[in-house]
Design a protein around this motif. Structure first.
Motif, short mmCIF file in Angstrom:
data_model
loop_
_atom_site.label_atom_id
_atom_site.label_comp_id
_atom_site.label_asym_id
_atom_site.label_seq_id
_atom_site.Cartn_x
_atom_site.Cartn_y
_atom_site.Cartn_z
N ASP A 198 0.63 -1.39 -0.20
CA ASP A 198 0.04 -0.44 -0.10
C ASP A 198 0.43 1.52 0.07
O ASP A 198 1.52 1.52 0.66
CB ASP A 198 -0.79 -0.01 1.01
N VAL B 76 -8.45 -5.93 -9.14
CA VAL B 76 -7.39 -6.25 -7.16
C VAL B 76 -7.00 -7.54 -7.68
O VAL B 76 -7.66 -8.69 -7.31
CB VAL B 76 -8.30 -5.81 -6.40
N ARG C 240 -14.70 0.83 -7.79
CA ARG C 240 -13.41 0.76 -6.62
C ARG C 240 -14.20 -0.32 -5.93
O ARG C 240 -13.67 -1.25 -5.24
CB ARG C 240 -12.99 1.49 -6.49
N TYR D 282 -13.66 -4.23 -4.82
CA TYR D 282 -13.33 -4.73 -3.21
C TYR D 282 -14.07 -5.82 -2.59
O TYR D 282 -13.86 -6.23 -2.28
CB TYR D 282 -12.62 -3.47 -2.49
N ARG D 283 -15.20 -5.16 -2.90
CA ARG D 283 -16.62 -6.05 -2.29
C ARG D 283 -16.49 -7.80 -2.80
O ARG D 283 -15.94 -8.37 -1.91
CB ARG D 283 -18.12 -5.48 -2.49
N THR E 207 -13.63 -8.91 -3.67
CA THR E 207 -12.22 -9.97 -3.06
C THR E 207 -13.05 -9.92 -1.99
O THR E 207 -12.46 -11.41 -1.33
CB THR E 207 -10.72 -8.81 -2.60
N GLU E 208 -13.90 -9.80 -1.16
CA GLU E 208 -14.08 -10.56 -0.19
C GLU E 208 -14.81 -11.76 -0.29
O GLU E 208 -15.23 -13.18 0.25
CB GLU E 208 -15.39 -9.88 0.68
N ARG F 193 -2.88 -5.60 -2.50
CA ARG F 193 -3.42 -4.24 -1.41
C ARG F 193 -4.71 -3.43 -1.68
O ARG F 193 -6.04 -3.87 -2.44
CB ARG F 193 -2.92 -2.87 -2.96
N HIS F 194 -4.52 -2.81 -0.18
CA HIS F 194 -5.84 -1.82 0.12
C HIS F 194 -6.24 -0.89 -1.41
O HIS F 194 -7.20 -0.01 -0.45
CB HIS F 194 -6.22 -2.03 0.85
N ASP F 195 -5.67 0.11 -1.23
CA ASP F 195 -4.94 1.02 -2.07
C ASP F 195 -5.23 1.23 -3.55
O ASP F 195 -5.29 2.17 -4.27
CB ASP F 195 -4.33 1.94 -1.61
N LYS G 26 -6.68 4.01 -5.45
CA LYS G 26 -7.03 5.39 -4.94
C LYS G 26 -6.40 6.88 -5.13
O LYS G 26 -7.33 7.90 -5.20
CB LYS G 26 -6.07 4.85 -3.23
#
Ligand code: AMP
Ligand code: GLY
Length: 424
Positions: free
Chosen positions: A218, A331, A396, A400-401, A403-404, A414-416, A419
């Motif tokens: 990140d 991601v 985005r 990210y949803r 990825t869960e 990475r979480h950003d 960004k």
């Protein structure tokens, strides 16, 4: 028609997915492929560098069109081998793939044809390089001339680091013969943008822009990787930037290659840096980007086979590319420890979820089926979780949803990713 795709990563999965949408295509083979590609292609156990075997396979199975996804076979001359056998193939010949295969070549080309890029010097002798560095401005960038799995670029903050870099590239040959020649380049600052394009030798059609995130951690920290995530379009690639690139970079590159007797047909990937002095070329690649492809192709409305055939036939001027007016984010789910050491063979769950949601894609990079038939991790970069949205922020959040939904024991990401769009 029957199509053969050469490669095995997330990029090839995205290409295969796009090819499968074409009404012209009845059968897809992929060599060597991966567990995700196997869903709509027959994977063939032939390596990407086994040109003669691949050409023999294409003939035997009456393949009408071959698409080469990877840089190594292109730079090694796979297209020349296929053409000599009378096979239709998408990609640059060896004499054109040098645009990616030799950084020295591409820098000299840009200089000769006044295409904006960083100032540079080329060295074949380590002592001469060391002497030059003594008076050079830091930071400075050292690049092994040849292909080095995206790792042959060293950004050196101090003279000591630069000297150590010369030792690694030219003397210890950390990147093998790729380091026989080395480019020393001025350090540039700015936003990076990737623009992929189709080229038929004369005409160029650019695709939607994208941005990659190359560092493992990140906030752009940690080691360089093959790419940890992408978004498309780049909000920094404005109409003005695009107009500049069209006037000074894109067509100029295609014309320069033709002028040199190295007509380029295939994909040119422009790695651009938006500097204060204007856009400059960081690098050229002679193939689709990975993971740029995973966010660009899902947004493309035009039939990929139609465009690729037009490139081979020299009729790209009759095609206009169309993209959806939305955004996509990818991601990368990697194995913890990538790009250094990591465990493989860990079971992956949750992928069925992607089939239930429109606009969500899970492109496989390093996966396989084990002896028990379970889907397991098989590489550093495992999956490219991609989602579309009305705009970048929505895409985005969606990515990210998603990825869960996916789980494997050493899942890392990475979480950003994306960004930067908050600053646009
Ligand atoms: P390349 O393989 O040439 O794209 O280089 C890999 C990465 O190194 C690029 O994506 C940039 O982030 C960085 N890089 C390469 N050349 C330069 C440069 N001249 N100045 C600053 N960063 C660079
Ligand atoms: N994502 C950068 C590359 O494909 O080279």
């Amino acid at each position: 028609m029957k199509v053969l795709i050469v490669g095995s990563g997330g990029r090839e999965h995205a290409i295969a997915w796009s090819v499968a949408k074409s009404p012209k295509v009845e059968k897809i083979y992929c060599a060597p492929g991966n567990a995700g590609i196997a869903e709509f292609a027959e994977c063939v156990n032939i390596g990407a560098m086994e040109f003669e075997k691949l050409a023999a396979f294409a003939k035997e199975h009456e393949v009408d069109f071959t698409i080469v996804g990877m840089d190594d076979p292109l730079v090694g001359g796979i297209v020349d081998v296929f053409e000599a056998e009378g096979l239709r193939v998408f990609g640059p010949r060896k004499n054109a793939a040098i645009l990616e295969g030799s950084k020295g070549f591409s820098k000299d080309l840009m200089k000769k044809y006044h295409i904006p890029t960083a100032d540079y010097e080329t060295f074949t002798d380590a002592d001469a390089a060391l002497a030059y560095l003594e008076t050079a401005k830091m930071p400075i960038v050292l690049k092994a001339d040849g292909l080095a799995l995206g790792k042959g670029v060293l950004i050196c903050q101090t003279l000591e680091e630069a000297k150590e870099g010369v030792k690694e590239i030219m003397q210890d040959k950390k990147f093998g013969t790729a380091g026989n020649t080395m480019v020393v380049e001025e350090f540039m600052t700015g936003r990076e943008v990737s623009v992929l394009s189709f080229v038929d030798g004369k005409t160029i059609r650019t695709m939607a822009s994208a941005q990659d995130h190359k560092r493992a951690g990140d906030g752009d920290t940690g080691l360089n990787t093959g790419g940890m995530g992408t978004f498309s379009p780049s909000p920094f690639y404005t109409k003005e930037v695009e107009a500049f690139c069209q006037a000074h970079i894109f067509q100029a590159t295609v014309d320069a290659m033709r002028e040199e007797g190295r007509e380029f047909k295939g994909i040119i990937f422009f790695g651009l840096m938006l500097t204060e002095e204007g856009p400059k070329v960081l690098e050229y690649n002679a193939r689709f980007g990975d993971p740029e492809t995973q966010v660009v192709l899902p947004r493309m409305k035009t039939d990929i086979i139609e465009v690729m055939e037009a490139c081979v036939d020299g009729t790209l001027d009759q095609i206009q590319l169309e993209f959806e007016e939305n955004a996509a984010v990818c991601v990368v789910l990697a194995s913890d420890g990538y790009p250094l050491a990591y465990e493989k063979g860990l079971p992956i769950t949750g992928l069925d979820e992607f089939k239930k949601h429109e606009g969500y894609y899970c492109f496989h990079a390093g996966t396989k089926f084990n002896e028990k038939g379970e889907l397991v991790t098989n590489g550093g970069r495992v999956l490219g979780v991609t989602a579309k949205g009305a705009d970048l922020k929505e895409a985005r959040a969606n990515a990210y949803r998603a990825t869960e939904w996916v789980n494997f024991a050493n899942k890392y990401m990475r979480h950003d990713i994306g960004k930067a769009i908050d600053e646009a």
